[in-house]
Design an enzyme around this catalytic site. Structure first.
Site, mmCIF file in Angstrom:
data_model
loop_
_atom_site.group_PDB
_atom_site.id
_atom_site.type_symbol
_atom_site.label_atom_id
_atom_site.label_comp_id
_atom_site.label_asym_id
_atom_site.label_seq_id
_atom_site.Cartn_x
_atom_site.Cartn_y
_atom_site.Cartn_z
ATOM 1 C CG HIS A 144 -0.365 0.219 2.525
ATOM 2 N ND1 HIS A 144 -0.097 -0.802 3.404
ATOM 3 C CD2 HIS A 144 0.031 1.352 3.163
ATOM 4 C CE1 HIS A 144 0.426 -0.311 4.513
ATOM 5 N NE2 HIS A 144 0.513 1.013 4.384
ATOM 6 C CG ASP A 174 -0.119 -4.064 2.782
ATOM 7 O OD1 ASP A 174 -0.071 -3.469 1.683
ATOM 8 O OD2 ASP A 174 -0.004 -3.479 3.884
ATOM 9 C CB SER A 252 3.335 1.833 6.619
ATOM 10 O OG SER A 252 2.689 0.716 6.073
#
Length: 520
Positions: A144, A174, A252
């Site tokens: 993402h 992901d 992230s």
């Protein structure tokens, strides 16, 4: 000074104490202290001796060593995306930011305060993190983070900046791999996430909020094998590591390492009402990361294995319905037609306890293991069927985006009589309204009483009840009879089809509520 500042200073002056008074008070304290174990005050506090703090300083030195070992391999990932102003998104939104708007809120938070979504021109800027896994420039991050990117700029710990290209992404896990043209880069060693236990020390690295590059936080493993509470696809593997090491927007894709400095996870999302760290961060375990990374580097994509089943956990509440001695394993709640599972003879109601000789403690473990297998692999499943152990031989199939794989249902949503629902027979109108396939048999829930046992079990209108206590419920009359026949002080096991997935739900009935007609 501003008026508010003047008011604050004025207030402080009212409570200020002359220096002489302070000195006198301090002298008095020195003279009168000594009651009990309290020692007389001295002019200067003495530092603690080395023996008193040796354990703490040893821990500090150990963490410093880990941080200095890992930080050189951590990178900052800056992403730019550009979209046409006339391009419509799937949800009807126009202009830039359509990809970001399609991301769940917990993922959009990781793009930091520099994230922009202007109307003209349609440019988006995102900030994430990553970790170098090979000296020749392969970097792991989240899918993402780089989704929809037109340019990726990677900043190394030594402040060098490189343009990176995407080698491949895997939205199911992901994860993504990007590469920069460099050599002799520092790397981090792979760790074994399967050996993690709650309470172990872990460190999280990254660029929180996009500004504070190459930060490190320390915490513990709070839990392992967590399902994804935000998953919009039940087929996505879970197995997440939960940690209280602070993870914030911008972290992230950054690494989570153990006390040895080995990579045990990739930070991916947080649970927070504010959008910032609130004590619950989640990382993709290295068990998944390494297998996915290897496939992306080798093939540019990932081929996931699948069996074609819906599964959920064995619990103390439902174990007795499957004649199990312990609450361990994965219950097969549904088997897809023409799937590897159906061809191998796996049946609804089977309980998978082993995979190739390895114990399966829960549905998440089976889901992760199957997802990481290569299509075509032969597997042996240890199964308990109607209380009897047996072995089922299967060949793992290949997962496709529109197909199915071993999936862990995640009951959601809120769900009259004994358990608190009203049902009716399935007909063509109901099937069309709730998109129920012809092969699904049972009764449809029309109403759920608030606060009822059914609501507590996660049932909701539109769900299809296929079985009651392992017996078919082909129509409303059969369903009502089965519920009436269940002992008042016993739980009821329902097989429920909901939104394309089947799962077993244990309902704790309310014996004080009367039953009537199809209201249960």
């Amino acid at each position: 000074m501003t008026q508010s500042t003047n008011q604050l200073v004025s207030t402080l002056k009212k409570f200020s104490t002359p220096a002489a008074v302070v000195a006198a008070f301090a002298l008095g304290a020195a003279l009168f202290v000594g009651h009990g174990r309290v020692q007389a005050a001295t002019a200067m506090a003495m530092p603690l001796g080395d023996d008193s703090v040796s354990a703490l300083t040893a821990l500090d030195h150990a963490m410093e060593a880990v941080a200095s070992k890992v930080t050189p391999a951590v990178v900052n990932v800056a992403v730019t995306s550009r979209f046409s102003g006339n391009e419509d998104s799937e949800d009807g939104e126009e202009g830039g930011g359509r990809h970001m708007q399609q991301l769940p809120p917990e993922f959009r938070r990781f793009f930091g305060p520099n994230f922009q979504m202007p109307q003209q021109p349609q440019i988006e800027h995102g900030i994430g993190s990553g970790i170098i896994v090979s000296p020749d420039g392969y970097i792991v991050t989240n899918a993402h983070v780089v989704d929809g990117s037109t340019q990726i700029r990677v900043t190394l710990n030594d402040r060098r900046v490189f343009t990176a290209k995407v080698i491949g992404t895997d939205k199911l896990t992901d994860l993504a791999v990007v590469k920069i043209n460099a050599s002799n880069l520092p790397t981090v060693a792979w760790g074994d996430s399967t050996k993690l236990e709650p309470g172990q020390t872990v460190l999280a690295f990254g660029s929180p909020f996009g500004y504070f590059q190459f930060s490190v936080t320390r915490g513990i493993v709070s839990a392992v094998n967590r399902p994804n509470p935000y998953s919009n696809d039940a087929r996505k593997p879970g197995g997440y590591i939960q940690t209280d090491a602070a993870i914030n927007p911008g972290n992230s894709g950054g690494p989570l390492v153990d006390a040895r400095g080995e990579l045990v996870g990739i930070n991916t999302f947080i649970i927070s009402d504010s959008g910032s760290f609130a004590g619950a961060g989640f990382a993709i375990p290295s068990q998944i990361v390494r297998a996915t990374t290897d496939q992306i580097i080798k093939h540019g994509h990932v081929d996931h294995g699948y069996l074609g089943i819906n599964i959920n956990d064995v619990t103390p509440a439902n174990a007795e319905f499957f004649n199990l001695k312990e609450a361990s394993g994965a219950i097969v709640a549904g088997v897809s037609a023409d799937s590897p599972a159906s061809k191998g003879g796996l049946k609804q109601g089977d309980v998978v306890t082993e995979l190739n000789g390895q114990k399966i403690p829960n549905s998440s473990a089976l889901q992760v293991a199957v997802s990481q297998m290569s299509p075509g692999n032969a597997v042996k499943l240890g199964v308990i069927r109607e209380g009897k152990p047996m072995t089922v031989d299967l060949t793992v199939g290949q997962f496709h985006a529109k197909g199915e794989e071993a999936s862990n249902d995640n009951p959601s949503g809120k769900q009259k009589g004994k358990i608190g629902i009203a049902v009716e027979n399935l007909d063509d109108n109901v099937r069309q309204q709730f998109n129920v396939p012809d092969q699904v048999k049972g009764v449809v829930i029309q109403e759920v009483r608030p606060g009822s046992p059914a609501e507590e079990a996660g049932l909701q209108p539109g769900d299809i009840i296929q079985e009651v206590n392992r017996k078919p419920a082909a129509d409303a009359g059969q369903f009502t009879s089965a519920v009436h026949a269940a002992p008042a002080d016993k739980d009821i096991l329902l097989l429920v089809w909901s939104r394309g997935n089947a799962s077993y739900r244990t309902v704790h009935p309310d014996p004080s509520v009367a039953q009537s007609d199809n209201n249960q």
